[in-house]
Design an enzyme around this catalytic site. Sequence first.
Site, PDB file in Angstrom:
ATOM      1  N   GLY A  84       0.821  -1.207   0.000  1.00 24.97           N
ATOM      2  CA  GLY A  84       0.000   0.000   0.000  1.00 24.97           C
ATOM      3  C   GLY A  84       0.855   1.258   0.000  1.00 24.97           C
ATOM      4  O   GLY A  84       0.531   2.253  -0.662  1.00 24.97           O
ATOM      5  N   ASN A 160      -8.017   4.090   8.549  1.00 29.22           N
ATOM      6  CA  ASN A 160      -7.375   2.986   9.266  1.00 29.22           C
ATOM      7  C   ASN A 160      -7.442   3.117  10.783  1.00 29.22           C
ATOM      8  O   ASN A 160      -7.230   2.155  11.497  1.00 29.22           O
ATOM      9  CB  ASN A 160      -5.909   2.860   8.834  1.00 29.22           C
ATOM     10  CG  ASN A 160      -5.180   4.183   8.845  1.00 29.22           C
ATOM     11  OD1 ASN A 160      -5.607   5.145   8.213  1.00 29.22           O
ATOM     12  ND2 ASN A 160      -4.088   4.256   9.574  1.00 29.22           N
ATOM     13  N   GLN A 188      -7.678  -0.183   3.577  1.00 25.49           N
ATOM     14  CA  GLN A 188      -8.479  -0.761   4.676  1.00 25.49           C
ATOM     15  C   GLN A 188      -9.834  -1.245   4.192  1.00 25.49           C
ATOM     16  O   GLN A 188     -10.464  -2.085   4.842  1.00 25.49           O
ATOM     17  CB  GLN A 188      -8.686   0.273   5.795  1.00 25.49           C
ATOM     18  CG  GLN A 188      -7.430   0.586   6.577  1.00 25.49           C
ATOM     19  CD  GLN A 188      -6.939  -0.580   7.440  1.00 25.49           C
ATOM     20  OE1 GLN A 188      -7.690  -1.496   7.777  1.00 25.49           O
ATOM     21  NE2 GLN A 188      -5.663  -0.565   7.783  1.00 25.49           N
ATOM     22  N   SER A 208      -3.488  -3.182  -0.542  1.00 22.94           N
ATOM     23  CA  SER A 208      -2.371  -3.884   0.099  1.00 22.94           C
ATOM     24  C   SER A 208      -2.841  -5.278   0.467  1.00 22.94           C
ATOM     25  O   SER A 208      -3.815  -5.432   1.224  1.00 22.94           O
ATOM     26  CB  SER A 208      -1.946  -3.121   1.355  1.00 22.94           C
ATOM     27  OG  SER A 208      -1.044  -3.901   2.094  1.00 22.94           O
ATOM     28  N   HIS A 210      -1.840  -7.714   2.414  1.00 21.44           N
ATOM     29  CA  HIS A 210      -1.847  -8.300   3.765  1.00 21.44           C
ATOM     30  C   HIS A 210      -2.999  -7.818   4.635  1.00 21.44           C
ATOM     31  O   HIS A 210      -3.207  -8.323   5.729  1.00 21.44           O
ATOM     32  CB  HIS A 210      -0.496  -8.073   4.464  1.00 21.44           C
ATOM     33  CG  HIS A 210      -0.230  -6.677   4.938  1.00 21.44           C
ATOM     34  ND1 HIS A 210      -0.371  -6.310   6.249  1.00 21.44           N
ATOM     35  CD2 HIS A 210       0.200  -5.567   4.287  1.00 21.44           C
ATOM     36  CE1 HIS A 210      -0.022  -5.028   6.388  1.00 21.44           C
ATOM     37  NE2 HIS A 210       0.320  -4.556   5.216  1.00 21.44           N
ATOM     38  N   THR A 246      11.956  -7.668 -11.122  1.00 15.24           N
ATOM     39  CA  THR A 246      11.417  -9.018 -11.353  1.00 15.24           C
ATOM     40  C   THR A 246      10.069  -9.179 -10.662  1.00 15.24           C
ATOM     41  O   THR A 246       9.907  -8.811  -9.499  1.00 15.24           O
ATOM     42  CB  THR A 246      12.412 -10.075 -10.816  1.00 15.24           C
ATOM     43  OG1 THR A 246      13.651  -9.886 -11.496  1.00 15.24           O
ATOM     44  CG2 THR A 246      11.905 -11.479 -11.041  1.00 15.24           C
ATOM     45  N   CYS A 336       1.971   1.869  11.465  1.00 14.98           N
ATOM     46  CA  CYS A 336       3.128   2.611  10.968  1.00 14.98           C
ATOM     47  C   CYS A 336       3.596   3.652  11.960  1.00 14.98           C
ATOM     48  O   CYS A 336       4.744   4.063  11.953  1.00 14.98           O
ATOM     49  CB  CYS A 336       2.776   3.326   9.667  1.00 14.98           C
ATOM     50  SG  CYS A 336       2.104   2.204   8.490  1.00 14.98           S
TER      51      CYS A 336
HETATM   52  N1  PLP Z   1      -2.874   2.935   3.676  1.00 19.26           N
HETATM   53  C1  PLP Z   1      -3.617   2.580   4.739  1.00 19.26           C
HETATM   54  C2  PLP Z   1      -4.961   3.189   4.943  1.00 19.26           C
HETATM   55  C3  PLP Z   1      -3.119   1.649   5.658  1.00 19.26           C
HETATM   56  O1  PLP Z   1      -3.845   1.306   6.716  1.00 19.26           O
HETATM   57  C4  PLP Z   1      -1.826   1.102   5.435  1.00 19.26           C
HETATM   58  C5  PLP Z   1      -1.227   0.156   6.408  1.00 19.26           C
HETATM   59  O2  PLP Z   1      -1.458   0.242   7.602  1.00 19.26           O
HETATM   60  C6  PLP Z   1      -1.108   1.504   4.291  1.00 19.26           C
HETATM   61  C7  PLP Z   1      -1.670   2.421   3.437  1.00 19.26           C
HETATM   62  C8  PLP Z   1       0.259   0.942   3.995  1.00 19.26           C
HETATM   63  O3  PLP Z   1       0.142  -0.347   3.474  1.00 19.26           O
HETATM   64  P1  PLP Z   1       1.407  -1.339   3.490  1.00 19.26           P
HETATM   65  O4  PLP Z   1       1.510  -1.879   4.872  1.00 19.26           O
HETATM   66  O5  PLP Z   1       1.059  -2.414   2.506  1.00 19.26           O
HETATM   67  O6  PLP Z   1       2.584  -0.565   3.054  1.00 19.26           O
END
Ligand code: PLP
Length: 391
Positions: A84, A160, A188, A208, A210, A246, A336
């Site tokens: 993401g 998020n 999200q 994203s 995961h 790659t 983050c």
């Molecule tokens: N954007 C939002 C709203 C998110 O919640 C997150 C991750 O917490 C990201 C972007 C970043 O995604 P990634 O963990 O794949 O870098």
Amino acid sequence: MNLRRRQCSPPFAMKRIYLDNAATTPLCEEAEKAMLPLFREVFGNADSRHYYGRESAKLLASARADIAECLNASPEEIYFTSGGTESDNWAVKCAAFGKGRVAVSAAEHPAVFESAKALRSRGTELTVIPVDGECFVSVSEAEKLMTEDTALVSVMTANNETGSVQPVTELASMAHSYGALFHTDAVQAAGSLPLDVKASGADMLSLSAHKFGGPKGFGVLYVKNGVRLGAFHSGGEQERGRRGGTSDTAGAVGAAAALKAAVARMREESARVRALKDAFAARVLRDIPGAVLHGSLDAERTLPGIVNFGFEGITGEELLFSLDLDGLCVSNGSACSAGSAEPSRTLMAMGLSAAEAKGAVRFSFGVMNGEEDAEAAFVILKRAVERLRGL
Ligand code: PLP
């Protein structure tokens, strides 16, 4: 298939409850099954001309087509990235670089917000669109801030930290009426809300893997046909020359399998998860004095699984620590910024003081949680709040 039984047996002696699904989710069975052969059997480089390469290329193409279908996009509009964060950086930096102005909401994830801020050093002005006390963007307020020189508007599909869902269809149409492109971070929202790029009118959309049961380190950027977006990575000709390197075929296959599975069970699973969250939130508000909801519980305008609370007189850090000792895994906002001493920008934009923002704790329910988790989480939380208040 019983997801909960399979996923809720971590190798810990203590029974732990994972309510941090907004930070990440476990790999779903479908993704695991689809990915396994790619590590040792179909391991070829998708750009090689021989058998192994062709097999890998076929799987990459099919993953791209599956992801496109889930978004109502065309396969050539789907670009694979490392997550993401990269998708957001690519969309914001490349669409607005050297342009007059970029407009982003005050509640954006740092991947968007910091990208927009970074452009200022190159002369692009930044407009910050406010959010209200429940973390919603108002289209009319946003429109008041629009200017002729705005090249890009970026507002996330769902937040998020609070789960607030933004009016992206209306915002996209507003951005277009000013000649601006519209990007949305749907990281999200994917797997919890229907995503249809044709219906919403978004020019770019980030995902994203995961966050919806796919592998970590794999993302998607949808770029509408006709949108001129420069290359983010220089190098090979992968991703139609726009993102060299790659190809991660296993990541793509896992992401596609996870997204298809999440979309297939979305209606049922969202209702189940929302009922868990609502029951938990109602008990917290009723039975824990001084509990304050940050955001909204409106089912029409929030993600099913996320709820954010503060508890008067208690800091988020001490509460997190105490909950973790008792086996309840939650977080204070976005993963983050975990460990960051700064209060959440999003919560401050909603009108919270720095102290209130530092007291916030996010509980995010997901596929591995059942009623017993919601019940036990409430008991652990109440006990921790009382203990920290010296009761
Ligand atoms: N954007 C939002 C709203 C998110 O919640 C997150 C991750 O917490 C990201 C972007 C970043 O995604 P990634 O963990 O794949 O870098």
